[in-house]
Design a protein around this motif. Structure first.
Motif, short mmCIF file in Angstrom:
data_model
loop_
_atom_site.label_atom_id
_atom_site.label_comp_id
_atom_site.label_asym_id
_atom_site.label_seq_id
_atom_site.Cartn_x
_atom_site.Cartn_y
_atom_site.Cartn_z
N THR A 110 0.84 -1.18 0.00
CA THR A 110 0.00 0.00 0.00
C THR A 110 0.88 1.24 0.00
O THR A 110 2.09 1.17 0.23
CB THR A 110 -0.91 0.03 1.24
N ASN A 156 -4.18 2.82 5.04
CA ASN A 156 -4.88 1.64 4.51
C ASN A 156 -3.96 0.44 4.71
O ASN A 156 -2.97 0.28 4.02
CB ASN A 156 -5.21 1.83 3.03
N SER A 158 -4.92 -2.79 4.51
CA SER A 158 -5.32 -3.93 3.65
C SER A 158 -5.06 -5.27 4.34
O SER A 158 -4.35 -6.13 3.82
CB SER A 158 -4.58 -3.86 2.32
N GLY A 172 -8.61 -5.88 1.06
CA GLY A 172 -9.22 -4.66 1.54
C GLY A 172 -9.15 -4.47 3.02
O GLY A 172 -8.67 -5.32 3.78
N TRP A 173 -9.69 -3.35 3.42
CA TRP A 173 -9.61 -2.87 4.79
C TRP A 173 -10.83 -2.00 5.03
O TRP A 173 -11.93 -2.50 5.17
CB TRP A 173 -8.28 -2.12 4.94
N PRO A 177 -10.13 -0.95 -2.38
CA PRO A 177 -9.31 -2.16 -2.34
C PRO A 177 -8.07 -2.04 -3.21
O PRO A 177 -8.03 -1.26 -4.17
CB PRO A 177 -10.26 -3.23 -2.87
N TYR A 178 -7.08 -2.84 -2.87
CA TYR A 178 -5.90 -3.01 -3.71
C TYR A 178 -6.05 -4.29 -4.52
O TYR A 178 -6.60 -5.28 -4.03
CB TYR A 178 -4.63 -3.08 -2.87
#
Length: 551
Positions: A110, A156, A158, A172-173, A177-178
């Motif tokens: 991130t 973030n 994640s 995600g968190w 999202p990544y």
């Protein structure tokens, strides 16, 4: 003392046999649990685990990849995070093929992770419990609130959810999202799914899959307009093309809306919004972290249940449900009560009548802060709409999974503690019967002369105990992560539990981890295969299985 499922011949603490394992050293137990939640993953990994290294045998029909994500970096520059929720996330993949496993792990790159990797220290305010480090003037540290006041640019991490779908792997968190490469786990960057998500959308942890329609449903909270907090639901097809989107105004406005999970039926989306109290000024001015400023308002008599039609534009209904804190929902099903339409929805969830954010998951020896109980909610959607609840078990449970491809679920798999009541770490795996029949249990209790080892009845007799089967780690230093059910796809609709349950075991004494594979029909006999992971893996929140034939 060796056993099936151990990664090697190791020294073990003496085992205590019996229906309920007595913790001989509770302080040591909680020390091990704290280690499972706070010992960083030492290295990223990529290696194969051959058949000769695996205890037992992986079923040849089991093919695919188990993805798991969780916090894995808890310290930088000698400074530790205050709660595991603030640890940087790492993704783990265990690809099962031809009876062998390829294990990979990588930190999610991130923006915050990369910045702190370069500086060698934490630079962001943690969203849950960890303040941004205080600045120094002439070598003297200023108060922490100087760095944290009015800072809502949380990192973030994640570290909560992983979504393998449509050729993508999303992690995600509480934000956008990544995307990661499904095979290599390389971070590709933030993915708003072709502008489906807007900058203000805080995409939340859980999702549901509708196998009948071949869709995935995700949700986000939008607090960018402080006068109107929204919850948004997104339905995507197999190619991640947006099929349907719905936005609704939250019943409880203001403060910090914490929404984590929802349930899905053919016609409805269902979600609880538990009432919270917040010491807003202390949080805004940086004097305290979020977990010290929010409190579940257990004094309220009810909490809103959002009932949102999926297939029509009919308005959302908000019903008063018994007040609980609910992190995780297991399943929901629709029942035709009158013969004129689907008017009753049953929801199964882990709900707690009280909750303490500061000690969530970490707990504290000898004190009870969290009471997640298997709970059934019966929602009458007809005239005189109502919500009734029934607590099905006194034992603490969490982290459920089930045959999510089915509309009507009968069995669930979850983690539970080694105690009948009260908070304790999650060490044991149990199988639950969600549709347990009161009459059948009544006769078994009163007339059976057989001491069936799979039934663990409640002491108070107020409700039927749904625990069908249980497997215990047997030590005070081993802990399990969320189980994942994988169907055999036998084609027999009634054979719902024909498949396997996969979970990670975290051995804090030897700093090892292993993948355990159980026959879902009989988990009490222990793992049919144990796959040793050669490096330490911290305790993990959530995961998902991606079948070898899935796109």
């Amino acid at each position: 003392n060796t056993r099936v499922g151990s990664s090697s011949v190791e020294t073990e603490a003496p085992r205590v046999e019996g229906a309920e394992r007595v913790q001989e050293n509770e302080a040591a137990l909680f020390a091990g649990w704290e280690k499972a939640l706070s010992l960083s993953m030492p290295v990223e990994s990529d290696y194969c685990i051959s058949k000769s290294e695996i205890e037992g045998e992986i079923p040849r029909e089991l093919k695919g990849t188990l993805f798991k994500v969780g916090p894995a970096l808890f310290e930088r520059g000698g400074v530790k995070v205050k709660h595991p929720f603030d640890g940087d996330g790492a993704v783990h993949s265990l690809k099962i093929e031809n009876g062998e496993v390829r294990y990979r792990s990588k930190f999610v790159r991130t923006e915050g992770f990369l910045r702190e990797e370069e500086s060698g220290k934490f630079m962001s305010r943690g969203a849950y419990a960890t303040p941004k480090p205080a600045p120094k003037i002439f070598g003297i540290s200023l108060p922490e609130f100087v760095s944290n006041a009015f800072d809502f640019n949380f990192k973030n991490t994640s570290n909560i959810t992983t979504i393998p779908w449509g050729g993508k792997l999303l992690v995600g968190w509480n934000g956008l999202p990544y995307a990661l490469d499904l095979e290599t786990l390389e971070t590709e960057g933030v993915d708003n799914l072709s502008d489906s998500f807007q900058p203000g959308d805080l995409v939340q942890a859980h999702f549901c899959v509708d196998n009948e329609k071949d869709r995935i449903v995700m949700f986000a909270v939008d607090t960018s307009n402080t006068s109107e907090y929204l919850v948004k639901f997104f339905e995507f097809d197999r190619n991640f093309s947006l099929v349907r989107k719905r936005s609704e105004k939250l019943p409880i406005q203001g403060g910090v809306p914490l929404l984590h999970d929802f349930a899905l039926t053919e016609n409805y989306i269902l979600m609880f919004q538990s009432p919270l109290q917040i010491k807003l000024m202390q949080f805004v001015f940086g004097f305290k972290a979020l977990n010290e400023c929010i409190e579940f308002d257990a004094e309220k008599q009810s909490c809103p249940l959002l009932v949102i039609p999926r297939n029509t534009d009919l308005p959302m209904r908000v019903l008063d449900a018994p007040n609980n804190w609910t992190w995780h929902m297991i399943s929901a099903d629709e029942k035709d009560k009158s013969g004129s339409g689907k008017e009753v929805v049953n929801i199964f969830a882990f709900s707690s009548p009280k909750y303490h954010f500061k000690y969530d998951f970490t707990g504290k020896s000898g004190e009870d802060y969290v009471f997640p109980r298997l709970t059934k909610y019966t929602v009458n959607l007809g005239d005189g709409a109502s919500v009734e609840q029934k607590k099905l078990c006194t034992r603490n449970m969490e982290m459920p999974d089930c045959a999510r491809e089915r509309i009507d679920v009968n069995y669930a798999y979850a983690l539970t503690t080694g105690k009948d009541e009260g908070f304790a770490p999650l060490q044991n795996l149990c199988k639950l019967d969600l549709k347990v029949l009161s009459l059948a249990i009544f006769f078994i209790r009163r007339f059976s002369v057989i001491n069936h080892h799979r039934l663990f009845f409640q002491a108070d007799g107020e409700s039927d105990n749904p625990i069908l089967d249980i497997w215990k780690t047997g030590t005070d230093y081993e802990f399990l992560s969320e189980p994942t059910f994988v169907s055999r796809n036998s084609g027999v609709e009634e054979d719902e539990d024909d498949g396997w349950v996969l979970t990670l075991r975290h051995d804090t004494l030897n700093e090892r981890a292993s993948l355990l594979i159980f026959d879902a029909k009989d988990i009490s006999k222990g793992p049919i295969a144990s796959v040793p992971i050669k490096t330490w893996v911290p305790w993990i929140f959530h995961g998902a299985f991606h079948g070898a034939s899935e796109s």
